[in-house]
Design an enzyme around this catalytic site. Structure first.
Site, PDB file in Angstrom:
ATOM      1  N   LYS A 290     -24.498 -34.139  55.289  1.00  0.00           N
ATOM      2  CA  LYS A 290     -24.207 -34.018  56.723  1.00  0.00           C
ATOM      3  C   LYS A 290     -25.478 -33.598  57.426  1.00  0.00           C
ATOM      4  O   LYS A 290     -26.358 -32.975  56.830  1.00  0.00           O
ATOM      5  CB  LYS A 290     -23.130 -32.946  56.938  1.00  0.00           C
ATOM      6  CG  LYS A 290     -22.408 -33.071  58.261  1.00  0.00           C
ATOM      7  CD  LYS A 290     -21.240 -34.031  58.126  1.00  0.00           C
ATOM      8  CE  LYS A 290     -20.382 -34.098  59.348  1.00  0.00           C
ATOM      9  NZ  LYS A 290     -19.087 -34.739  59.042  1.00  0.00           N
TER      10      LYS A 290
HETATM   11  N1  GLU Z   1     -18.428 -38.153  60.382  1.00  0.00           N
HETATM   12  C1  GLU Z   1     -17.356 -38.791  59.693  1.00  0.00           C
HETATM   13  C2  GLU Z   1     -16.684 -37.808  58.743  1.00  0.00           C
HETATM   14  O1  GLU Z   1     -16.761 -36.622  58.930  1.00  0.00           O
HETATM   15  C3  GLU Z   1     -17.783 -40.089  59.027  1.00  0.00           C
HETATM   16  C4  GLU Z   1     -18.862 -39.964  58.011  1.00  0.00           C
HETATM   17  C5  GLU Z   1     -19.405 -41.302  57.504  1.00  0.00           C
HETATM   18  O2  GLU Z   1     -18.898 -42.339  57.879  1.00  0.00           O
HETATM   19  O3  GLU Z   1     -20.361 -41.245  56.719  1.00  0.00           O
HETATM   20  O4  GLU Z   1     -15.997 -38.195  57.844  1.00  0.00           O
END
Ligand code: GLU
Length: 438
Positions: free
Chosen positions: A128
């Site tokens: 993240k």
């Molecule tokens: N931000 C989204 C999540 O928390 C998608 C993450 C992604 O597609 O890599 O799952």
């Protein structure tokens, strides 16, 4: 040799389960995640010998993001990219732009991505990113400069087979396009697979924009049928009216449910017979909030939690359902569209009250599942139809939920603990197979 001049290290920083720089930061999302791992450890059998690896991120990067503002002055923002675990594949997870984002929050969000990706069995680890910035006060040009400089700074650790960012809170297709371009310019080749959630015209996938909300709906419908909850006519309350909440609200309305309450950062609207989601969305798109929508009653922010409803969908930020509102929630089922919306103590209250919680790590996994499809399509340069994508998405989520449900019944644990059991087993089994280097 001991130096008597050096003051003793405070006991907190000796806590072996936390990296030293976080010893004092026991609370918040990362503390919650650690508790979740502790809860699941007794169920991991022989794999529990590797559990420490889940309690610390593999790689943590803090970057300075300096930009020139439109008025010619300069500003510095702090950016992060955390790769929690890459045992099952490259790091994968979104990037959020938020004035309050912190390193420990991003660590927790990265860890939840590891769990989520393993729970739906896509071949990714968890990562993240975040930039501590309020994008709403920046011009488009400034936002582009923040995005490009941040991407360039984290460029050494991301890549289509290393770590693949995506949209999250306050980031979108536009920002993904700039990220893809910046990375590509830096390496001298167009690398569409470096981010997902891109516009369709530059390697994005059909259905990706709606995927998280569609996943919330799919998992919710499946759980409703398993618990005998009739969705037609059911009252739904949604917190957050962004990409996740608005799509989920729209799909539940389409299934015959009444979307009785919607809350965002600026207001709460309520209508017992059901809000017209499309109209509310049009108002939201124009004014930036659900507040001021005149076809409904206005409630105070706190009154949202008392609304009579069958299904509640927290689809905003972390730590919204706490010990102070969990006893008041009237829903029979909570579908966590957001990451980490329920604190562990609130989770216990909801479980004791017999409210079914569909945890974030499965309920909002639709987004990353279609991100996986996007990444596969980019690699093969062969693109699928929206129907194909939606069908495969539903297939993966139903299969994952089925396994979670069975595990929960087998061990008599919550769906969250069951999801963690399956995910941690998968990650640690992969770790066991790969072995420890050197
Ligand atoms: N931000 C989204 C999540 O928390 C998608 C993450 C992604 O597609 O890599 O799952």
């Amino acid at each position: 040799m001991k130096n008597p001049q050096i003051a003793p290290i405070p006991a907190a920083s000796l806590n072996p389960s936390l990296p030293s720089y976080l010893a004092a930061d026991h609370l918040g999302p990362w503390g919650i995640y650690l508790q979740q791992v502790d809860r699941v450890t007794p169920y991991l059998g022989s794999m529990s010998r590797w559990v420490e690896t889940l309690k610390r991120p593999k790689r943590t990067m803090i970057v300075d993001v300096p930009i020139q503002l439109d008025d010619g002055t300069h500003a510095h923002f702090e950016g992060y990219r955390v790769q929690h675990n890459t045992t099952r594949g490259p790091g994968k997870g979104g990037v959020r732009f938020h004035p309050e984002v912190t390193l420990s929050e991003v660590m927790a969000l990265a860890a939840w991505m590891s769990i989520k990706n393993a729970a739906v069995n896509v071949p990714f680890g968890g990562a993240k990113g975040g930039v501590r910035v309020d994008p709403k006060v920046l011009s488009q040009a400034e936002l582009q400069r923040v995005t490009r400089r941040y991407t360039s700074e984290i460029g050494v650790i991301i890549g289509p087979s290393k770590d693949i960012p995506a949209p999250d809170v306050n980031t979108n297709e536009r920002i993904m396009a700039w990220m893809m371009d910046t990375y590509s310019q830096n390496i001298g080749a167009t690398a569409t697979g470096v981010v997902t959630g891109k516009p369709v015209d530059i390697g994005g996938s059909l259905g990706r924009r709606e995927a998280t909300g569609r996943g919330v709906f799919t998992v919710g419908m499946e759980a409703a049928s398993r618990m005998g909850l009739e969705v037609k006519g059911a009252a739904v309350a949604v917190q957050g009216f962004g990409n996740v909440g608005a799509v989920a609200a729209h799909l539940f309305e389409g299934a015959g449910a009444r979307v009785v309450a919607v809350q965002d950062a600026h207001g709460t609207v309520y209508k017992e017979s059901g809000l017209d989601v499309q109209r509310l969305k049009a108002h939201h798109d124009k004014s930036g909030s659900v507040a001021g929508y005149d076809q409904a009653e206005t409630l105070t922010q706190d009154a949202f939690w008392d609304v009579p409803c069958d299904i509640m969908i927290p689809a905003a930020l972390e730590q919204q359902i706490t010990t102070s509102n969990a006893p008041r929630i009237q829903a029979k089922m909570i579908i966590e569209g957001a990451n980490g919306p329920t604190t562990p103590l609130a989770d216990d209250i909801l479980n004791d009250r017999g409210i079914l919680v569909l945890p974030d790590v499965i309920a909002n996994a639709g987004g990353v599942t279609v991100s996986y499809f996007e990444w596969v399509q980019d690699f093969s340069s062969f693109f699928w139809s929206e129907d194909e994508i939606n069908q495969r998405l539903v297939q993966i989520l139903k299969k994952a939920l089925d396994a979670i449900w069975t595990t929960a019944e087998e061990h008599k644990v919550s769906l969250r603990t069951a999801t963690f059991i399956i995910a941690c087993q998968r990650i640690l089994h992969a770790h066991d197979l790969r072995g420890l280097y050197p």
